[in-house]
Write an enzyme that holds these catalytic residues in place. Sequence first.
Site, short mmCIF file in Angstrom:
data_model
loop_
_atom_site.label_atom_id
_atom_site.label_comp_id
_atom_site.label_asym_id
_atom_site.label_seq_id
_atom_site.Cartn_x
_atom_site.Cartn_y
_atom_site.Cartn_z
N ASP A 305 11.25 -2.56 25.19
CA ASP A 305 10.17 -3.38 24.63
C ASP A 305 10.65 -4.51 23.72
O ASP A 305 9.94 -5.49 23.55
CB ASP A 305 9.18 -2.48 23.88
N TYR A 389 1.12 0.27 25.34
CA TYR A 389 1.47 0.96 24.10
C TYR A 389 1.39 0.05 22.89
O TYR A 389 1.61 -1.16 22.99
CB TYR A 389 2.90 1.52 24.18
#
Length: 658
Positions: A305, A389
Site C-alpha cells: 500500500d 481498507y
Amino acid sequence: MTDATRPYPLDPLTPDEIEQAVAILTAAQNLGPDHRFAIVRLEEPTKTDMRGFVSGETIPRLAFLLILDRQNGSVFEAIVDLGAAIVTSWRRIPHDQAPYGQPPIIVEEFYRCEQIVKADPGWRAAVKRRGLTDADIELVQVDPFSSGFFDRDFERGARIVRAVSYWRGALKDNGYAHPIEGVVAVVDLIKNAVVDLVDEPDIVPIPRKSRNYHQDSSRPPRSDLKNLQIVQPDGPSFTVEGWRVTWQNWSFRVGFTPREGLVLHELGFVDQGRLRPILFRASVTEMVVPYADPTANHYWKSAFDAGEYGLGKLANTLELGCDCLGHIQYFDIPACDELGRPYIMKNAVCLHEEDYGILWKHNEFRAGIVEVRRSRRLVISFFATVGNYDYGFYWYLYQEGTIQLETKLTGIIQTAAIAPGQSYKWGGMIDDGLGGPTHQHFFNVRLHMDIDGGGNSVSEHEFVPRPWGADNPYGNVFDTTSRVLSRERDAARIADGTTGRFWKIANPTALNSVGTPTDYKIMVNPSPLMLAQEGSTVRYRGGFATRHIWVTQFDPAEKYASGDYPNVSAGGDGLPRYSAQNRVIENTDIVLWHSFGHTHICKPEDFPVMPVEYAGFMLKPTGFFAENRAMDVPAGQADASIDHRTPRKSGCCKSSGR
Ligand SMILES: [Cu+2]
C-alpha cells in the site's frame, strides 16, 4: 535557526517550491502532456547535512520528482535544486529490465482502468455469462488492484493492474457484498488495453444481498449514548511553530511524504536542560497484504500500500468531532497532483492530547501518603484509505519518555463469492454466499536512530533460567543474556515471546547515571511473519516481512523496506538486499527496521465495515534517564477537564494526609 521566511531544511516542500520544481524540470526536459508527476517531494538532507546546518552551513533545498511518460511507459527520477533553479539529476529507471518495477498506481489510472475494462468485449461477455445486463455493467465497480508478479510475458517490464469487479444495485451500494467471482482482467495502462482475461468455466452466482453501512441505509442508531466532551479551557499543552512541535519535554518536527505519509523528524527529549536526540527520522515505509486463497480472483493479491499506491497520497481529510476529539491542531500538507499542480491536503495530520489513565501511583498507608499522577499522551496521526481498507497511523509520546506507534486497521475486507451450499475453503464465511479470504497485513517501520547523537549499537537480550548450582542454590535465579549485533546479516532477527527476546539501541559512548550506555529498548508485540512459502513470488517481493527486526548501516539510498519500485516488481529488493551487504552496524549511524502485523481470519463481525484491529510497537527508555522521568508531573492537572467552572484547590490526584 532559520528566519520565518526560509523553510527549515526538513520542512516539506511549500506549494511555491512544488510549482517551481515542476516548472524547472518541465522546461529543462521539455515535458509534455503525457508526462505524469507520480511523486514530488523534498529530497531530505541527511543527519550529517543537518549537523553541518547547525554549525552554520547552508543546505540546498532539493526536490525529488518521479516522472512517468504514459505514452511509452518510460520512467525518470529527477532532482531539482530550487535555489540554483537547475536540474541536478535526470535518470531513466530501467523498468523494462529484471527485477522490473513501476511507479505507484496514479489516481487517473483508477478511472482509466474502469473505462478500459468496461469497453473490453471479452470482459463484457464474461460478466454477462454471470447474469449481468448492459445496464448492470454501467454500475459495476472495477478495482484496479496492484498486480503482483508471476513472470508472465505481459507482466515483465509492463505497467499493469489486475482488475476485479463488483456488481452494485445502486451507485452507493457496497460492491464488496457482491464480488464477481472468476473474472479478472489484466489491464496494461500504457497500451490502454486488456492484455489477459481470466474467465473461469465454473460460474459462481454473484451474491445479491445488500450489506450497506452509510447512514441512510443502515439500521436505526442506538439511542442511549450521552454526549461526551473533551474540554481544555486553557488550551492544549503543546506548542506548534511551523512544522516543529514541543510538548512535555518532547521536541520533534512533522514531515510528510507521498509514499509514507507522516514522518517524525529530529525527535528528542529535554533532560536536565539539554535536548537529547532519540530518533533522527521515523516513518512507516511499507505495508503488504498477501492473500492466502489460490483461486483466480485472489492468489495474486498482495497490495504494497505504500510503494504501489502511496499512503501519503491517499491520506484522508480529517474531521473534528469524528476523526479527532478534543483540542485539535491540524496540519495541512502541501502536495502535487499528477499533472504537476500544487494543492493542499486539508487536515491531513492531527495533533492532540489524550488522558491516558494512571501514569504512576503509590498509596503509603503508614505515613498516609497517597500520590497519583494522571498520564497524558500526545497523539500525532493520519489515516490513509487504500481501496477497500482504511489504515490509521498513530504515534504516541508519553510524559516519561515512551514512544509508541499504533496502526489501526479498518475499512472493508476483500470478499469472495461462494457457490450455494458450499463453505469457503480459503477463508471465513461472512454472509450467505459471501466469504472473506484469509490474509496477512505487514507493516514496516523505519527508525533512523540517534540515541544521544553519535554512533548507536543494537544488542539482543533473552531471559534464560540459570542451572542449579552454588550460585543458584534455591533454583530461583535466571539470567538476561546480552549480545551486540555487529553485522547486518546477524541482525535480521525473529522475536521470541518464550524467551522474552528484546533489543536495545544504545549509544556506547554516552554513559547513564549507573555507568552503562544510554539506551532505549524496542518492545515488539507477538506478531506473525510472512506465511507464504519460500520460493513464492509474494515472499520474495515482501521479503521484509520474513523477519521482525533488521538493522542496517545508514545509506540515504535505502529508504523503503520493499525497495524503491515494488509495483509489478519481480522482488528481491529492499531489506533482504540492504542487509545482504553485511556492513558493520556497531557504534555507527544505524537504521532499525521493524516488521509487525496481523493475520486476519475473516468472520461475520468484519462486515460490512470491520471494527478497528490494532498492531504496533513501543520504544521505552531503559537507562536513558536517571529516574522515572515523570516524577515532576504535577498532581491534579486533570481536574480542570472534569469541571473547569469551579477549579478545585485539592482533588483526588493530590497528596492527602489522614
Ligand atoms: Cu485484514
